[in-house]
Design an enzyme around this catalytic site. Structure first.
Site, PDB file in Angstrom:
ATOM      1  N   GLY A 196       0.841  -1.191   0.000  1.00  0.00           N
ATOM      2  CA  GLY A 196       0.000   0.000   0.000  1.00  0.00           C
ATOM      3  C   GLY A 196       0.873   1.237   0.000  1.00  0.00           C
ATOM      4  O   GLY A 196       2.094   1.146   0.105  1.00  0.00           O
ATOM      5  N   PRO A 198       2.905   4.713   0.841  1.00  0.00           N
ATOM      6  CA  PRO A 198       3.805   4.986   1.956  1.00  0.00           C
ATOM      7  C   PRO A 198       3.080   5.708   3.099  1.00  0.00           C
ATOM      8  O   PRO A 198       2.116   6.431   2.863  1.00  0.00           O
ATOM      9  CB  PRO A 198       4.880   5.890   1.356  1.00  0.00           C
ATOM     10  CG  PRO A 198       4.387   6.314   0.032  1.00  0.00           C
ATOM     11  CD  PRO A 198       3.318   5.379  -0.393  1.00  0.00           C
ATOM     12  N   GLY A 199       3.538   5.477   4.294  1.00  0.00           N
ATOM     13  CA  GLY A 199       2.999   6.197   5.449  1.00  0.00           C
ATOM     14  C   GLY A 199       1.649   5.726   5.923  1.00  0.00           C
ATOM     15  O   GLY A 199       0.981   6.412   6.681  1.00  0.00           O
ATOM     16  N   GLY A 201       1.126   2.956   7.638  1.00  0.00           N
ATOM     17  CA  GLY A 201       1.203   2.192   8.886  1.00  0.00           C
ATOM     18  C   GLY A 201       1.635   0.743   8.728  1.00  0.00           C
ATOM     19  O   GLY A 201       1.358  -0.073   9.604  1.00  0.00           O
ATOM     20  N   THR A 203       4.793  -0.423   8.706  1.00  0.00           N
ATOM     21  CA  THR A 203       5.815  -0.677   9.717  1.00  0.00           C
ATOM     22  C   THR A 203       5.176  -0.751  11.097  1.00  0.00           C
ATOM     23  O   THR A 203       5.478  -1.635  11.893  1.00  0.00           O
ATOM     24  CB  THR A 203       6.844   0.464   9.709  1.00  0.00           C
ATOM     25  OG1 THR A 203       7.218   0.709   8.359  1.00  0.00           O
ATOM     26  CG2 THR A 203       8.064   0.114  10.505  1.00  0.00           C
ATOM     27  N   GLU A 419     -17.638   5.657  -9.453  1.00  0.00           N
ATOM     28  CA  GLU A 419     -17.821   4.493  -8.570  1.00  0.00           C
ATOM     29  C   GLU A 419     -19.306   4.300  -8.240  1.00  0.00           C
ATOM     30  O   GLU A 419     -19.771   3.166  -8.136  1.00  0.00           O
ATOM     31  CB  GLU A 419     -17.002   4.640  -7.293  1.00  0.00           C
ATOM     32  CG  GLU A 419     -15.501   4.825  -7.491  1.00  0.00           C
ATOM     33  CD  GLU A 419     -14.848   3.730  -8.320  1.00  0.00           C
ATOM     34  OE1 GLU A 419     -15.363   2.585  -8.319  1.00  0.00           O
ATOM     35  OE2 GLU A 419     -13.836   4.016  -8.969  1.00  0.00           O
ATOM     36  N   HIS A 422     -20.907   2.309 -11.046  1.00  0.00           N
ATOM     37  CA  HIS A 422     -20.694   0.855 -10.937  1.00  0.00           C
ATOM     38  C   HIS A 422     -21.636   0.244  -9.895  1.00  0.00           C
ATOM     39  O   HIS A 422     -22.278  -0.769 -10.132  1.00  0.00           O
ATOM     40  CB  HIS A 422     -19.260   0.553 -10.471  1.00  0.00           C
ATOM     41  CG  HIS A 422     -18.202   0.745 -11.517  1.00  0.00           C
ATOM     42  ND1 HIS A 422     -18.274   0.181 -12.765  1.00  0.00           N
ATOM     43  CD2 HIS A 422     -17.024   1.407 -11.479  1.00  0.00           C
ATOM     44  CE1 HIS A 422     -17.176   0.501 -13.442  1.00  0.00           C
ATOM     45  NE2 HIS A 422     -16.405   1.263 -12.694  1.00  0.00           N
TER      46      HIS A 422
HETATM   47  P1  ADP Z   1       4.647   2.739   6.219  1.00  0.00           P
HETATM   48  O1  ADP Z   1       5.494   1.664   6.831  1.00  0.00           O
HETATM   49  O2  ADP Z   1       3.358   2.228   5.658  1.00  0.00           O
HETATM   50  O3  ADP Z   1       5.346   3.628   5.268  1.00  0.00           O
HETATM   51  P2  ADP Z   1       4.683   3.744   8.906  1.00  0.00           P
HETATM   52  O4  ADP Z   1       4.192   2.565   9.655  1.00  0.00           O
HETATM   53  O5  ADP Z   1       6.153   3.964   8.911  1.00  0.00           O
HETATM   54  O6  ADP Z   1       4.172   3.692   7.415  1.00  0.00           O
HETATM   55  O7  ADP Z   1       3.919   5.033   9.418  1.00  0.00           O
HETATM   56  C1  ADP Z   1       4.591   6.175   9.819  1.00  0.00           C
HETATM   57  C2  ADP Z   1       3.898   6.801  11.012  1.00  0.00           C
HETATM   58  O8  ADP Z   1       2.621   7.302  10.644  1.00  0.00           O
HETATM   59  C3  ADP Z   1       3.652   5.837  12.133  1.00  0.00           C
HETATM   60  O9  ADP Z   1       4.741   5.722  12.977  1.00  0.00           O
HETATM   61  C4  ADP Z   1       2.466   6.468  12.829  1.00  0.00           C
HETATM   62  O10 ADP Z   1       2.875   7.506  13.675  1.00  0.00           O
HETATM   63  C5  ADP Z   1       1.700   7.103  11.706  1.00  0.00           C
HETATM   64  N1  ADP Z   1       0.632   6.204  11.213  1.00  0.00           N
HETATM   65  C6  ADP Z   1       0.512   5.699   9.967  1.00  0.00           C
HETATM   66  N2  ADP Z   1      -0.593   4.948   9.859  1.00  0.00           N
HETATM   67  C7  ADP Z   1      -1.183   4.946  11.063  1.00  0.00           C
HETATM   68  C8  ADP Z   1      -2.363   4.326  11.598  1.00  0.00           C
HETATM   69  N3  ADP Z   1      -3.155   3.559  10.843  1.00  0.00           N
HETATM   70  N4  ADP Z   1      -2.663   4.555  12.888  1.00  0.00           N
HETATM   71  C9  ADP Z   1      -1.869   5.340  13.652  1.00  0.00           C
HETATM   72  N5  ADP Z   1      -0.766   5.939  13.230  1.00  0.00           N
HETATM   73  C10 ADP Z   1      -0.403   5.764  11.940  1.00  0.00           C
HETATM   74 ZN    ZN Z   2     -14.438   1.904 -13.113  1.00  0.00          ZN
END
Ligand code: ADP
Ligand code: ZN
Length: 610
Positions: A196, A198-199, A201, A203, A419, A422
């Site tokens: 998915g 970046p950012g 969650g 990790t 959407e 659909h």
């Molecule tokens: P990815 O690995 O998908 O790039 P990360 O896990 O490194 O993203 O997310 C970075 C930061 O963003 C996390 O440490 C957290 O603070 C915040 N974050 C991202 N998604 C969430 C979530 N679903 N709930 C709470 N915090 C989140």
């Molecule tokens: Zn479509």
């Protein structure tokens, strides 16, 4: 064992050394080559004193000054390095240079090897006991390994992503009580891939798995494994797993797995090293006993670029999508991250969630953090709305261009109607199909999303069903045309059109369901003679045209519902099955009263940003 390896290492290095130093001395005698620090290099570049740079993937790059002197310098390996050079008017050539120049560098690299070798020897001398073999390996790589014995992150720290959490819940159970599964002869997945944007969650969720199960967490990044000497990546992988086994249960997290496991395209440099490392990973993964309690979680932004070898059973056979949060999930994420921040009473999390369309979790976190910093700078007691407003622009300016935060209001509307088209057509022509989720949040697959689960597989598919599938696929484009006009239809329907083409041609060519083409298998005929193309084409076209017309009429008749679905989508971003049923039944008061206003509020910020 160690001694033997050491001896082999010694011999190899000695031989390489002899070759390289002689080559180096020979070339060095012939060539004047200057070593530049990167800072000096950039200075010269700014002054226009650099003529050409030969870009490659190595740790050093070479080039020539305007006065003819050859030089080498550190390779920054940054993404826009080439652009920087080009903008400075420097000629850039890509690829390896097989000339004398390159040999000098090989020589230098080997001298580097010599140094680490001497270092190794000196350690033996000093310590008097045998060193561990991995020491020089550690020296040669820049690998960062994050080891946390107690991560202290639980599922409560991860907002939203309900499906993802559910799909890893049994992994946690498995890590806690592997014997329970072993008794049943169950083989647990050894590898899971989170994919998915970046950012979102990924990790964080991997950490939460370790935290929930109470096991240590090791993290690596795939990009650390490339650009090292052949064999080192593989050795390092074995090392990781050896350590993990010693510890017993654990979660090994592999970020950016695509750096290692990209599809092999035949001509990428350094693929030898990469595939060795990848093979080592796969071997290790299939090597450990499934119930030992080691789980490997990998993350990537895109699943489709991964080597299929990674996704086979017994490897990363469970794939979990982690998407951008919708408005409710954003609210939850904001709540989590303002736990320790003194927000002023005027700040409404609710509103903030509506204003942060297409923000990732990481961006939301940074929004609150930037706001807190601004408030602290002011010496204020609470974080106010204006702090957050100002933080908004920092977060968005810091985001990459390709980031979707800037999707315009118009695009959101088009996506919503597409959407909605659909979904509505599905409910109208084939109500037995379950529309489980409709969303305008972009995913790795495209702008919006629409999931429909078809009725249980039967042995045969009816003609009617296939026709309905075509209509459902056409519903998106038809809705766009009805609402925005023929000239404003978008490229958003390209996947749909692919699907339509596939079904229509199967109807005509394989199932003998075309009116004029009759009951012939045209694939068979085609393998003999290809002269039916015209007929098939016109039959398919007529079919699709007819269905498109019918779909359009259907949507016009039910335009009220189309509008409702689209509007609710704009306000809530995601509609589930139940909500769609209620709209279909005419229960319009899903958002009592203020629906229109809410739509306004949601789109306001993104319009400003766009
Ligand atoms: P990815 O690995 O998908 O790039 P990360 O896990 O490194 O993203 O997310 C970075 C930061 O963003 C996390 O440490 C957290 O603070 C915040 N974050 C991202 N998604 C969430 C979530 N679903 N709930 C709470 N915090 C989140
Ligand atoms: Zn479509």
């Amino acid at each position: 064992m160690r001694r033997k390896r050491l001896l082999i290492g010694f011999l190899v290095v000695a031989v390489l050394l002899a070759i390289s130093t002689s080559a180096y001395l020979y070339k060095a005698g012939k060539q004047e080559t200057q070593e530049l620090s990167f800072v000096d290099f950039m200075k010269l570049a700014d002054e226009g004193k650099i003529k050409i740079v030969y870009l490659n993937d190595n740790s050093l790059i070479q080039g020539e000054l305007v006065d003819g002197t050859k030089f080498f310098t550190e390779n920054p390996r940054s993404e826009n390095f080439k652009q920087t050079l080009l903008l400075l008017g420097i000629k850039v050539e890509e690829g390896q240079r097989g000339d004398v120049f390159a040999s000098v560098f090989r020589g230098l690299l080997l001298v580097g090897l010599l140094v680490s070798f001497i270092w190794l020897i000196s350690r033996i001398m000093n310590k008097g006991n045998a060193p561990s073999y991995k020491d020089p390996v550690d020296k040669l790589t820049t690998m960062q390994c994050e080891t946390i014995d107690d991560v202290g992150v639980t599922f409560d720290d991860v907002a939203g992503n309900i499906e993802a959490k559910e799909s890893v819940a049994d992994i946690v159970d498995f890590l806690k009580r592997p014997e329970k599964f072993a008794r049943m002869g169950a083989r647990m997945p050894r590898g899971i891939i989170f994919y998915g944007p970046p950012g979102t969650g990924k990790t964080l969720l991997a950490k939460a798995v370790a935290g929930e199960a109470g096991v240590p967490y090791y993290a690596f990044s795939g990009s650390d494994f490339v650009q090292v000497y052949v064999g080192v990546g593989a050795a390092r992988i074995r090392d990781v797993f050896r350590k993990a086994r010693e510890k017993g249960k654990c979660v090994i997290f592999f970020d950016e797995i695509d750096a290692l496991g990209k599809k092999r395209d035949g001509f990428n440099g350094g693929s030898e090293e990469r595939s060795q490392t990848l093979n080592a990973l796969l071997t290790e993964m299939s090597g450990f006993n499934a119930n030992e309690g080691i789980v490997v979680i990998a993350a990537t932004n895109r699943l489709d670029v991964l080597d299929e070898a990674l996704l086979r059973p017994g490897r990363f056979d469970r794939q979990v999508e982690i998407g951008l949060p919708d408005v409710n999930e954003r609210k939850e994420i904001l709540r989590i991250h303002c736990r320790n921040k003194p927000l002023s009473e005027n700040v409404s999390i609710e509103k903030l969630a509506q204003q942060t369309v297409y923000f990732s979790g990481a961006q939301l976190e940074s929004l609150l953090n930037e706001g807190a910093i601004l408030a602290a700078k002011r010496g204020a007691r609470f974080i106010e709305n204006e702090d957050i407003d100002r933080a908004f622009y920092t977060v968005i300016a810091g985001a990459e261009k390709k980031d979707r935060s800037a999707i315009s209001k118009v695009d959101r509307e088009v996506t919503a109607y597409h959407e909605a088209g659909h979904a509505l057509v599905t409910k109208l022509v084939a109500p037995e199909n379950r529309v489980t989720k409709v969303t305008i949040i972009p995913s790795t697959r495209g702008a919006g999303g629409f999931s429909v689960s078809l009725p249980p597989d039967r042995m045969y598919r009816r003609k009617k069903e296939m026709e309905n599938s075509i209509k459902i696929a056409l519903g998106g484009r038809a809705a766009e045309e009805i609402i925005f006009g023929k000239d404003n239809i978008t490229t958003g329907a390209s996947n749909d059109i692919e699907k339509v083409t596939q079904i229509a041609s199967a109807l005509v060519k394989r199932f003998g369901m075309g009116d004029k083409t009759g009951m012939l298998n045209y694939d068979m005929l085609h393998s003999n003679r290809g002269d039916h193309n015209g007929e098939i084409l016109s039959e398919c076209k007529a079919l699709v045209e007819r269905f498109y017309k019918e779909t359009t009429e259907l949507l016009i008749e039910n335009k009220y519902l189309l509008d409702r679905i689209a509007k609710v989508l704009l306000a809530k971003e995601t509609i589930d099955e139940e909500c769609l049923e209620r709209i279909m039944k005419g229960e319009a008061d899903i958002h009592p009263g203020s629906l229109e206003q809410e739509v306004e509020a949601t789109t306001a910020k993104s319009a400003v940003i766009a």
